[in-house]
Scaffold this motif. Structure first.
Motif, PDB file in Angstrom:
ATOM      1  N   PRO A  69       0.820  -1.223   0.000  1.00  0.00           N
ATOM      2  CA  PRO A  69       0.000   0.000   0.000  1.00  0.00           C
ATOM      3  C   PRO A  69       0.848   1.264   0.000  1.00  0.00           C
ATOM      4  N   CYS A  70       0.365   2.247  -0.719  1.00  0.00           N
ATOM      5  CA  CYS A  70       1.000   3.563  -0.703  1.00  0.00           C
ATOM      6  C   CYS A  70       0.773   4.190   0.671  1.00  0.00           C
ATOM      7  N   HIS A  71       1.828   4.741   1.253  1.00  0.00           N
ATOM      8  CA  HIS A  71       1.698   5.376   2.563  1.00  0.00           C
ATOM      9  C   HIS A  71       1.576   6.882   2.374  1.00  0.00           C
ATOM     10  N   ILE A  72       0.514   7.447   2.932  1.00  0.00           N
ATOM     11  CA  ILE A  72       0.231   8.881   2.786  1.00  0.00           C
ATOM     12  C   ILE A  72       0.031   9.484   4.168  1.00  0.00           C
ATOM     13  N   VAL A  73       0.567  10.674   4.353  1.00  0.00           N
ATOM     14  CA  VAL A  73       0.372  11.437   5.583  1.00  0.00           C
ATOM     15  C   VAL A  73      -0.580  12.588   5.281  1.00  0.00           C
ATOM     16  N   THR A  74      -1.602  12.768   6.114  1.00  0.00           N
ATOM     17  CA  THR A  74      -2.539  13.881   5.946  1.00  0.00           C
ATOM     18  C   THR A  74      -2.748  14.581   7.287  1.00  0.00           C
ATOM     19  N   GLU A  75      -3.412  15.711   7.208  1.00  0.00           N
ATOM     20  CA  GLU A  75      -3.801  16.443   8.411  1.00  0.00           C
ATOM     21  C   GLU A  75      -5.039  15.791   9.032  1.00  0.00           C
ATOM     22  N   SER A  76      -5.260  16.070  10.291  1.00  0.00           N
ATOM     23  CA  SER A  76      -6.469  15.618  10.981  1.00  0.00           C
ATOM     24  C   SER A  76      -7.095  16.800  11.717  1.00  0.00           C
ATOM     25  N   PRO A  77      -8.284  17.244  11.257  1.00  0.00           N
ATOM     26  CA  PRO A  77      -9.109  16.745  10.159  1.00  0.00           C
ATOM     27  C   PRO A  77      -8.557  17.155   8.793  1.00  0.00           C
ATOM     28  N   CYS A  78      -9.068  16.474   7.767  1.00  0.00           N
ATOM     29  CA  CYS A  78      -8.537  16.635   6.405  1.00  0.00           C
ATOM     30  C   CYS A  78      -9.688  16.910   5.437  1.00  0.00           C
ATOM     31  N   TYR A  79      -9.367  17.536   4.309  1.00  0.00           N
ATOM     32  CA  TYR A  79     -10.344  17.771   3.253  1.00  0.00           C
ATOM     33  C   TYR A  79     -10.929  16.446   2.776  1.00  0.00           C
ATOM     34  N   SER A  80     -12.258  16.346   2.770  1.00  0.00           N
ATOM     35  CA  SER A  80     -12.928  15.078   2.459  1.00  0.00           C
ATOM     36  C   SER A  80     -12.615  14.578   1.058  1.00  0.00           C
ATOM     37  N   GLY A  81     -12.501  15.492   0.092  1.00  0.00           N
ATOM     38  CA  GLY A  81     -12.233  15.080  -1.284  1.00  0.00           C
ATOM     39  C   GLY A  81     -10.938  14.313  -1.418  1.00  0.00           C
ATOM     40  N   SER A 120       9.203   4.964   5.157  1.00  0.00           N
ATOM     41  CA  SER A 120       8.997   5.223   3.731  1.00  0.00           C
ATOM     42  C   SER A 120       7.584   5.759   3.490  1.00  0.00           C
ATOM     43  N   THR A 121       7.500   6.904   2.840  1.00  0.00           N
ATOM     44  CA  THR A 121       6.216   7.567   2.588  1.00  0.00           C
ATOM     45  C   THR A 121       6.220   8.096   1.167  1.00  0.00           C
ATOM     46  N   GLN A 122       5.096   7.951   0.491  1.00  0.00           N
ATOM     47  CA  GLN A 122       5.038   8.390  -0.905  1.00  0.00           C
ATOM     48  C   GLN A 122       4.444   9.793  -1.047  1.00  0.00           C
ATOM     49  N   LEU A 123       3.440  10.123  -0.257  1.00  0.00           N
ATOM     50  CA  LEU A 123       2.763  11.413  -0.384  1.00  0.00           C
ATOM     51  C   LEU A 123       2.459  11.993   0.993  1.00  0.00           C
ATOM     52  N   CYS A 124       2.432  13.320   1.026  1.00  0.00           N
ATOM     53  CA  CYS A 124       1.939  14.033   2.201  1.00  0.00           C
ATOM     54  C   CYS A 124       1.010  15.128   1.684  1.00  0.00           C
ATOM     55  N   TYR A 125      -0.247  15.097   2.106  1.00  0.00           N
ATOM     56  CA  TYR A 125      -1.231  16.074   1.639  1.00  0.00           C
ATOM     57  C   TYR A 125      -1.457  17.119   2.726  1.00  0.00           C
ATOM     58  N   VAL A 126      -1.216  18.405   2.381  1.00  0.00           N
ATOM     59  CA  VAL A 126      -1.377  19.481   3.362  1.00  0.00           C
ATOM     60  C   VAL A 126      -2.047  20.690   2.712  1.00  0.00           C
ATOM     61  N   THR A 127      -2.687  21.498   3.557  1.00  0.00           N
ATOM     62  CA  THR A 127      -3.234  22.801   3.151  1.00  0.00           C
ATOM     63  C   THR A 127      -2.578  23.848   4.045  1.00  0.00           C
ATOM     64  N   PRO A 128      -1.315  24.197   3.790  1.00  0.00           N
ATOM     65  CA  PRO A 128      -0.522  24.965   4.758  1.00  0.00           C
ATOM     66  C   PRO A 128      -0.928  26.422   4.920  1.00  0.00           C
ATOM     67  N   SER A 129      -1.443  27.052   3.865  1.00  0.00           N
ATOM     68  CA  SER A 129      -1.724  28.485   3.948  1.00  0.00           C
ATOM     69  C   SER A 129      -3.034  28.793   4.658  1.00  0.00           C
ATOM     70  N   HIS A 130      -3.976  27.867   4.607  1.00  0.00           N
ATOM     71  CA  HIS A 130      -5.263  28.052   5.289  1.00  0.00           C
ATOM     72  C   HIS A 130      -5.861  26.664   5.475  1.00  0.00           C
ATOM     73  N   GLN A 131      -5.481  26.006   6.568  1.00  0.00           N
ATOM     74  CA  GLN A 131      -5.810  24.595   6.746  1.00  0.00           C
ATOM     75  C   GLN A 131      -7.307  24.359   6.596  1.00  0.00           C
ATOM     76  N   TYR A 132      -7.621  23.319   5.809  1.00  0.00           N
ATOM     77  CA  TYR A 132      -9.029  22.976   5.637  1.00  0.00           C
ATOM     78  C   TYR A 132      -9.359  21.756   6.481  1.00  0.00           C
ATOM     79  N   PRO A 133     -10.308  21.876   7.437  1.00  0.00           N
ATOM     80  CA  PRO A 133     -11.234  22.994   7.604  1.00  0.00           C
ATOM     81  C   PRO A 133     -10.925  23.954   8.747  1.00  0.00           C
TER      82      PRO A 133
END
Length: 498
Positions: free
Chosen positions: A211-223, A254-267
């Protein structure tokens, strides 16, 4: 054979009903070649219709080659090719069941039916944000180029003039230095996330079974959250505080992606601090990850010099920058873009080509000329001034109503987040009473998707979200008035709310 009965209530003309009856009777073999149809006089009398009605129906059958008029005799069937109905073929063995599809979850906050309430919905721009005057002027002027844009295929990656204008825009507004060749035009940020999910998550899972390992924020954009999980990624969520994602908890694996909204965290609306941005980029280099920077509404910033985007700080070409015109022009135009590192550019370009061969080229050309004429920047300036006035009005009103609360997200974007010490039950009672009074706002309960578990585990107070992009000043004043009235009612009914 069933009897012909006319339906005099339905909208189908009587002559057409007669034609359909005899057409079906002839083609099914109820009337065979050589049979005679009832005479016009006899059929008209039986059905109690004018003779001309029967004449017109028979003429349709004659034109179709189903019957022939024989003077002095009547109308005779000449059609001899019976249309045999397909009969059900019994199954002699039971085969495997058809493939069952796994239904993907979709963001509940992505779309909602229009209602009569004043809805403080997040990330929705002003209803008049789209430059209709410029569009009408451009659209009404004749041009051979427009004809070619509609009747020809063009670059699936996006029209070069628009990519050039986006590169200039990112340089001027976000201090990002990139080449137009690294930009791919997408149908909003959501398609960009879908392309990356297919390449990183789906392909890796099916080819290597890891599986691809991804790091996200909590909470995170639903899309993003639903896409990553549907394709089978292994997702690690990190808590968010007032300085953005807590990068001190980034996993050293090992991580492939990190998804962030740094300028204005959603939500939640917080802004990733400068030191955390540096830490995140160093970590990405250390574990071999790409960082998806979703800069969905940071073009609107208030009161202070905005922090540089991750892409502007990226010296190792690890950041995939995702932008959109949904907040500056409107989500209905469905135009966004990805700025891709050189190493993954061909893969993303080819996947975009296979997905839909390109986004709306006519709108791309309009936007390219709109940006080139500098009217786009005047348009942004006017929107920024209007949104800043609305944000100040909402921020002052919320501080007055909730003096003990904290407001996150006031540095940028189109929504504010109120953090109070009220319990979830009290917040839901307040929300329901406001709904009855014609005002709607969302809480984390309405945006729950599974990514918020780490946030909740941290014992944080419940957030309330107030979008102001789609509401004018008068509407925001009404929102604040309704909230104030309902707070007074709850206070009188239940005592202290805290």
């Amino acid at each position: 054979m069933w009897e012909l009965e006319l339906d005099r209530v339905c909208d189908t003309p009587l002559q057409l009903q007669i034609f359909q009856y005899y057409y079906q009777a002839i083609t099914r073999g109820n009337y065979v070649c050589g049979d005679m149809l009832p005479s016009i006089r006899k059929l008209a009398g039986k059905l109690q219709v004018a003779r001309i009605t029967v004449v017109l129906a028979y003429e349709k059958l004659v034109i179709g080659g189903y019957i022939k008029s024989r003077p002095g005799i009547g109308y005779q069937v000449v059609f001899d090719r019976q249309v045999k109905p397909v009969r059900h073929i019994p199954s002699y063995f039971k085969g495997p069941a058809p493939t069952r599809l796994l239904t993907a979850e979709v963001p509940g906050d992505l779309y909602s039916q229009p209602t009569s309430e004043l809805y403080c919905r997040m990330s929705i721009p002003d209803p008049n944000a789209f430059p209709w005057a410029s569009w009408r002027k451009w659209n009404n002027s004749p041009s051979c180029l427009k004809e070619q844009l509609v009747t020809r295929y063009h670059s699936p990656h996006g029209l070069l003039p628009l990519r050039q204008e986006i590169a200039r825009y990112l340089h001027l507004s976000r201090s990002i230095e990139i080449r137009p060749e690294n930009i791919i035009i997408t149908n909003g940020v959501q398609e960009g996330l879908s392309l990356l999910s297919q390449l990183f998550v789906l392909k890796r899972t099916t080819s290597s079974h890891i599986p691809c390992h991804i790091v996200t924020e909590s909470p995170c954009y639903s899309g993003a959250w639903h896409l990553f999980n549907y394709y089978g990624a292994q997702v690690t969520t990190l808590d968010v505080d007032k300085q953005g994602m807590c990068v001190s908890h980034l996993p050293e694996r090992s991580t492939q992606l990190c998804y962030v909204t740094p300028s204005h965290q959603y939500p939640l609306g917080s802004q990733l601090s400068l030191s955390r941005r540096k830490t995140l980029l160093l970590w990405a280099q250390r574990v071999g990850a790409y960082v998806i920077e979703d800069d969905y509404d940071a073009v609107f910033s208030w009161g202070q010099k905005p922090l540089p985007p991750l892409k502007a700080m990226d010296s190792q070409d690890r950041v995939i920058y995702a932008g959109t015109f949904s907040k500056t022009l409107g989500p209905g135009i469905r135009l966004g873009y990805l700025v891709c590192p050189d190493a993954i550019l061909p893969s993303v370009q080819n996947m975009k080509t296979l997905s839909n061969s390109g986004s709306n080229w006519l709108l791309q050309q309009f936007l390219a000329e709109f940006m080139h004429s500098q009217v786009f920047y005047t348009h942004l300036s006017k929107l920024t001034c209007e949104y800043e006035m609305r944000q100040n009005l909402l921020r002052k009103g919320l501080k007055r109503l909730f003096p003990e609360g904290q407001l996150w997200g006031h540095a940028a974007g189109l929504h504010l987040t109120l953090i109070t010490s009220m319990t979830d039950d009290v917040i839901q009672r307040l929300r329901q009473r406001c709904l009855q009074a014609g005002v709607r706002f969302d809480t984390l309960r309405e945006l729950e998707n599974g990514s918020e578990t780490t946030w909740r585990a941290g014992g944080h107070s419940s957030p309330i979200f107030f979008g102001f992009g789609n509401l004018n000043s008068q509407q925001l004043k009404k929102v604040l008035l309704v909230i104030e009235q309902q707070l007074l009612y709850l206070d009188q009914e239940h005592g202290s709310l805290y």
